[in-house]
Scaffold this active site. Structure first.
Site, short mmCIF file in Angstrom:
data_model
loop_
_atom_site.label_atom_id
_atom_site.label_comp_id
_atom_site.label_asym_id
_atom_site.label_seq_id
_atom_site.Cartn_x
_atom_site.Cartn_y
_atom_site.Cartn_z
N ALA A 1 0.83 -1.22 0.00
CA ALA A 1 0.00 0.00 0.00
C ALA A 1 0.86 1.26 0.00
CB ALA A 1 -0.93 -0.01 1.21
N GLY B 1 1.41 1.10 -5.16
CA GLY B 1 0.29 0.18 -4.88
C GLY B 1 -1.03 0.94 -4.85
N ASN C 1 10.95 -1.30 -8.39
CA ASN C 1 12.33 -1.01 -8.75
C ASN C 1 13.16 -2.24 -8.41
OD1 ASN C 1 11.87 1.69 -9.41
ND2 ASN C 1 12.14 2.38 -7.31
N LYS D 1 16.11 0.75 -16.31
CA LYS D 1 15.48 1.34 -15.12
C LYS D 1 16.37 1.15 -13.91
CE LYS D 1 12.30 3.42 -12.78
NZ LYS D 1 11.39 2.88 -11.85
N ASN E 1 18.32 7.38 -7.04
CA ASN E 1 17.65 7.15 -5.75
C ASN E 1 18.54 7.36 -4.52
OD1 ASN E 1 15.81 6.23 -7.72
ND2 ASN E 1 14.77 5.01 -6.18
N GLU F 1 15.26 0.39 -0.78
CA GLU F 1 15.46 -0.64 -1.82
C GLU F 1 16.90 -0.68 -2.32
OE1 GLU F 1 11.42 -1.38 -4.21
OE2 GLU F 1 12.36 0.53 -4.65
O1 KPL Z 1 11.67 5.22 -9.79
C1 KPL Z 1 11.82 6.27 -9.22
C2 KPL Z 1 11.79 6.24 -7.73
O2 KPL Z 1 11.64 7.27 -7.09
O3 KPL Z 1 11.92 5.13 -7.20
C3 KPL Z 1 12.13 7.52 -10.01
C4 KPL Z 1 11.97 7.24 -11.51
C5 KPL Z 1 13.53 7.95 -9.72
C6 KPL Z 1 11.15 8.63 -9.76
O4 KPL Z 1 11.32 9.24 -8.53
#
Ligand code: KPL
Length: 306
Positions: A12, A16, A102, A182, A190, A266
């Site tokens: 959530a 989500g 991610n 990605k 990040n 993460e």
């Molecule tokens: O995937 C993202 C995240 O914050 O985890 C981005 C693309 C950097 C967008 O903030």
């Protein structure tokens, strides 16, 4: 033909909630599966998008009382295996499981743990953050790419269940290069935003931050070349990271949100994945290692001068 299905959404957080609300708006039945510390029942998810705020009513539960045919996993990458294992007994034999997260490593772990699972990988360039529980701000409009991770994960088995969404989606036959791209973008943005306590766009305001982004991308490119995933250059990855930082300039990255709130991040599935892959392949990844170490030890970076 009625294409409405019952989606279960695991996690959530911002993604989500954004997806649960959109699936409900598209007419699907949605159950948001929550951690035991959240009260379950029926609730509304609010999505704030510019001036407009839309509310969708969805069911929330800790466990599913019905078989799960469509599962969207939006937990942190590092929680994936534990979370899916908790609900695995409810999955139907031909259930579609979509990981919208991610990071890298969790798809393989899940496919190995549950042989035969119909597993999809999805990645999004949307920017979203939680203003309050079940209240998400859709800060940057992007695209969600989806592809099969396991061989049985076909487009035909999944796409009808994603009809009429407002969020744009695109099917991708070979999702791996997109997942790696990605990953590179997340490795470049990040951790740095968390350590500098800045918005995505603020990474581009100063030279040293940009140089660190560039070095992070060079290391990811070296690992990608060695694994044979895709031929790319650090410069190409860096350009993609810069473009994402520009498009989501006003967004707080998911890692910054977690870091500020004192939650686990993460980073182990992002820069940590690159460090481990580098160790296996004999490739040095000092910039990515520095991000991992600093995040784990909660050691922000000193302010830089351009
Ligand atoms: O995937 C993202 C995240 O914050 O985890 C981005 C693309 C950097 C967008 O903030």
């Amino acid at each position: 033909m009625d294409k409405r299905v019952h989606w279960h959404v695991l996690g959530a957080g911002a993604m989500g909630c954004l997806w649960a609300a959109d699936l409900a708006r598209a007419g699907h039945e949605v159950t948001l599966l929550l951690k035991p510390d959240h009260p379950a029942g029926t609730g509304s998810v609010m999505v704030e998008d510019g001036q407009s705020v839309q509310s969708s009513i969805i069911r929330t539960a800790h466990t599913s009382t019905q078989p799960i045919q469509h599962l969207l996993v939006c937990t942190k990458a590092t929680d994936t295996v534990t979370a899916v294992t908790m609900h695995h007994a409810s999955l139907t034999e031909d259930a579609c499981v979509v990981l919208l997260q991610n990071g890298m490593g969790q798809h393989q772990q899940l496919a190995e743990r549950f042989p035969g699972i119909r597993l999809y990988a999805a990645l999004s360039t949307d920017g979203a953050w939680l203003k309050a529980p079940f209240h998400v701000v859709h800060a940057g409009h992007g695209l969600t790419r989806i592809g099969g991770y396991t061989r049985n994960a076909t487009a035909i088995a999944l796409l009808p269940a994603l009809h009429a969404l407002v969020l744009p989606i695109e099917w991708t036959d070979d999702i791996m290069p997109a997942l790696w791209l990605k990953l590179a973008i997340n490795c470049a943005i990040n951790g740095l935003t968390a350590l500098h306590d800045c918005l995505n766009g603020e990474l581009l305001d100063d030279g040293p931050r940009q140089r660190t982004m560039q070095q992070l991308c060079e290391e990811v490119a070296a690992v990608m070349q060695a694994t044979g995933i895709a031929v790319t250059t650090g410069d190409h990855l860096y350009q993609a990271a810069v473009e994402t930082a520009q498009k989501t300039a006003e967004n707080r990255s998911s890692t910054l949100q977690d870091f500020r709130a004192g939650r686990a991040t993460e980073i182990p599935a992002l820069n940590g994945y690159i460090v481990s892959a580098g160790e296996r392949l004999g490739i040095a990844t000092p910039a990515n290692r520095d991000i991992v170490d600093r995040i784990m030890q909660r050691r922000p970076l000193p302010p830089s001068t351009a």
